[in-house]
Design a protein around this motif. Structure first.
Motif, mmCIF file in Angstrom:
data_model
loop_
_atom_site.group_PDB
_atom_site.id
_atom_site.type_symbol
_atom_site.label_atom_id
_atom_site.label_comp_id
_atom_site.label_asym_id
_atom_site.label_seq_id
_atom_site.Cartn_x
_atom_site.Cartn_y
_atom_site.Cartn_z
ATOM 1 N N ARG A 264 -56.961 -24.004 -51.064
ATOM 2 C CA ARG A 264 -55.861 -23.677 -50.133
ATOM 3 C C ARG A 264 -56.344 -23.638 -48.692
ATOM 4 O O ARG A 264 -55.567 -23.875 -47.756
ATOM 5 N N ALA B 211 -49.903 -27.060 -57.378
ATOM 6 C CA ALA B 211 -49.112 -28.271 -57.616
ATOM 7 C C ALA B 211 -49.678 -28.986 -58.830
ATOM 8 O O ALA B 211 -50.638 -29.760 -58.734
ATOM 9 N N PHE C 58 -53.324 -32.091 -55.764
ATOM 10 C CA PHE C 58 -52.569 -31.957 -57.003
ATOM 11 C C PHE C 58 -53.557 -31.755 -58.153
ATOM 12 O O PHE C 58 -54.594 -32.412 -58.209
ATOM 13 N N ASN D 293 -56.223 -30.027 -47.228
ATOM 14 C CA ASN D 293 -55.877 -31.255 -47.958
ATOM 15 C C ASN D 293 -54.688 -31.006 -48.879
ATOM 16 O O ASN D 293 -54.506 -29.908 -49.397
ATOM 17 N N LYS D 294 -53.907 -32.041 -49.081
ATOM 18 C CA LYS D 294 -52.840 -31.973 -50.075
ATOM 19 C C LYS D 294 -53.475 -32.295 -51.419
ATOM 20 O O LYS D 294 -53.972 -33.409 -51.632
ATOM 21 N N LYS E 169 -47.555 -40.559 -54.520
ATOM 22 C CA LYS E 169 -46.881 -40.991 -53.285
ATOM 23 C C LYS E 169 -45.788 -42.031 -53.557
ATOM 24 O O LYS E 169 -45.628 -43.009 -52.821
ATOM 25 N N LYS F 213 -44.769 -37.236 -56.453
ATOM 26 C CA LYS F 213 -45.379 -36.838 -55.174
ATOM 27 C C LYS F 213 -46.882 -37.070 -55.191
ATOM 28 O O LYS F 213 -47.469 -37.496 -54.192
ATOM 29 N N ASN G 164 -43.200 -33.738 -59.492
ATOM 30 C CA ASN G 164 -44.554 -33.468 -59.016
ATOM 31 C C ASN G 164 -45.443 -34.699 -59.164
ATOM 32 O O ASN G 164 -46.225 -35.041 -58.270
ATOM 33 N N GLN H 284 -55.180 -37.235 -49.563
ATOM 34 C CA GLN H 284 -54.517 -36.541 -50.657
ATOM 35 C C GLN H 284 -55.355 -36.759 -51.904
ATOM 36 O O GLN H 284 -55.765 -37.877 -52.200
#
Length: 381
Positions: A271, A305, A278, A275-276, A353, A350, A347, A253
């Motif tokens: 996108r 995000a 932010f 991967n996640k 984590k 997240k 947000n 992440q």
């Protein structure tokens, strides 16, 4: 068990505004419930203004707090970096006092958790007081591939110091920026144990784009002035993000920080990675360094995000997430406050984590509380 019942003019739960709702807390400020005013009974404490979960500062350099007021504004990033390097010669007592004062200000401003960059162990003693939750990003940098091993060993030492106190969940070794980390050092960083959460300065300046596309511009001049050999670097002809992001592992992440020169093509590229990711915006620092702001409307249109950070007191007049929101609202009056508060709370939790404890008013969480009145924000709990 006695409960606290709080009713604000407007309750923001971390996701949306809720009217005529009462927040129910245990004695030690753990969320029990949110209920309708008609069902709440008596002994309700009225809170003026907006009541929000505590703010999450996803990008800070607490250890640079002693540089407040010492760095010239509007110089551009290469000159800013040179100033930071040249002006870091302060006594340890001054550094530690500035760190303590800066953390106290963050607490007062309603910040409950921070993604903090560390190049040294200077912030360790203050963080051990545990007034604020920190994820400690140990920032690795080193352009010369021949000294990657020795560079990494120094960062491993700093990592060990934080991990011994906070455990590996709250510490990562992370790359500073795509232009400052050699390929061998990068590989050591991303394959380090417990590096499931990483952060990197991304597209903060147009000079970064020029460097990756053409190997020209302010970074070329900066490296030359620093006596660094750049022969190992080859321009890709693409944006920096599209040039380096493939080096991250699929499970990682990533917090991309600043993103002033990110394009819609970059967003589409990310996108596709899986991967996640932010996108951390630090508008006051961007204004301080280069009088620039990211394309906020583009991030919203692409449902990115978004989270918020303050950067450091070397590049900001204060460490306040609410002041970051105020700057964005002045530039984009059409963006709903509700959305920006999501960036600052749920947000952000997240992104670091820590959504199991922070970011929203949900049963069992202890996310802290911020009261917003007349364009000012302050910590309640």
């Amino acid at each position: 068990m006695p409960f606290k019942k709080l009713q604000a003019d407007l309750l923001f739960d971390g996701h949306r505004f809720r009217e005529r709702q009462v927040l129910v807390l245990s004695e030690d400020e753990i969320v029990e419930n949110i209920i309708d005013l008609d069902q709440a009974g008596s002994d309700i404490e009225k809170i003026e203004g907006i009541l929000s979960p505590g703010f999450i500062n996803c990008h800070c350099h607490l250890e640079l707090s002693h540089l407040k007021g010492h760095i010239d504004e509007n110089t551009g990033l290469p000159a800013f970096v040179r100033q930071v390097v040249q002006k870091r010669n302060f006594s340890e007592a001054d550094i530690l006092a500035a760190i303590e004062a800066a953390e106290a200000a963050m607490l007062q401003n309603g910040i409950v958790a921070v993604g903090d960059i560390s190049n040294t162990l200077h912030t360790l003693a203050q963080k051990q007081k545990r007034a604020i939750y920190y994820h400690n990003f140990i920032e690795a940098m080193g352009f010369n591939p021949q000294v990657a091993d020795s560079n990494f060993n120094s960062y491993q030492h700093i990592y060990n110091g934080f991990a011994e106190q906070f455990g590996p969940k709250q510490v990562s070794i992370t790359p500073h920026a795509p232009y400052s980390v050699s390929e061998p050092l990068w590989q050591k960083v991303i394959t380090h144990d417990n590096n499931g959460l990483l952060s990197i300065h991304n597209q903060e300046t147009e000079e970064e784009t020029l460097w990756f596309q053409q190997k020209t511009g302010g970074f070329a001049d900066m490296f030359k002035a620093m006596g660094l050999n750049t022969d190992s670097f080859t321009a890709s002809g693409k944006t920096s993000l599209q040039s380096y992001f493939h080096r991250f592992l699929p499970r990682q992440q990533v917090l991309l920080v600043h993103n002033v020169y990110t394009t819609k093509e970059d967003l589409a590229f990310i996108r596709q990675t899986g991967n996640k990711v932010f996108w951390c915006l630090c508008p006051n620092a961007n204004q301080y360094i280069s009088r620039a702001l990211p394309d906020i409307a583009m991030f919203i249109k692409n449902e990115a995000a978004v989270v918020l950070g303050t950067d450091s007191l070397a590049s900001n007049h204060q460490l306040s997430i609410w002041e970051e929101i105020q700057t964005l609202r002045k530039a984009h009056s059409n963006i709903p406050l509700e959305l920006m508060l999501q960036w600052a709370t749920s947000n952000g939790a997240k992104a670091l984590k820590i959504e199991d404890q922070y970011g929203s008013f949900e049963k069992g969480k202890r996310p802290g509380m911020v009261q917003i009145i007349n364009s000012e924000a302050r910590r309640l709990y």
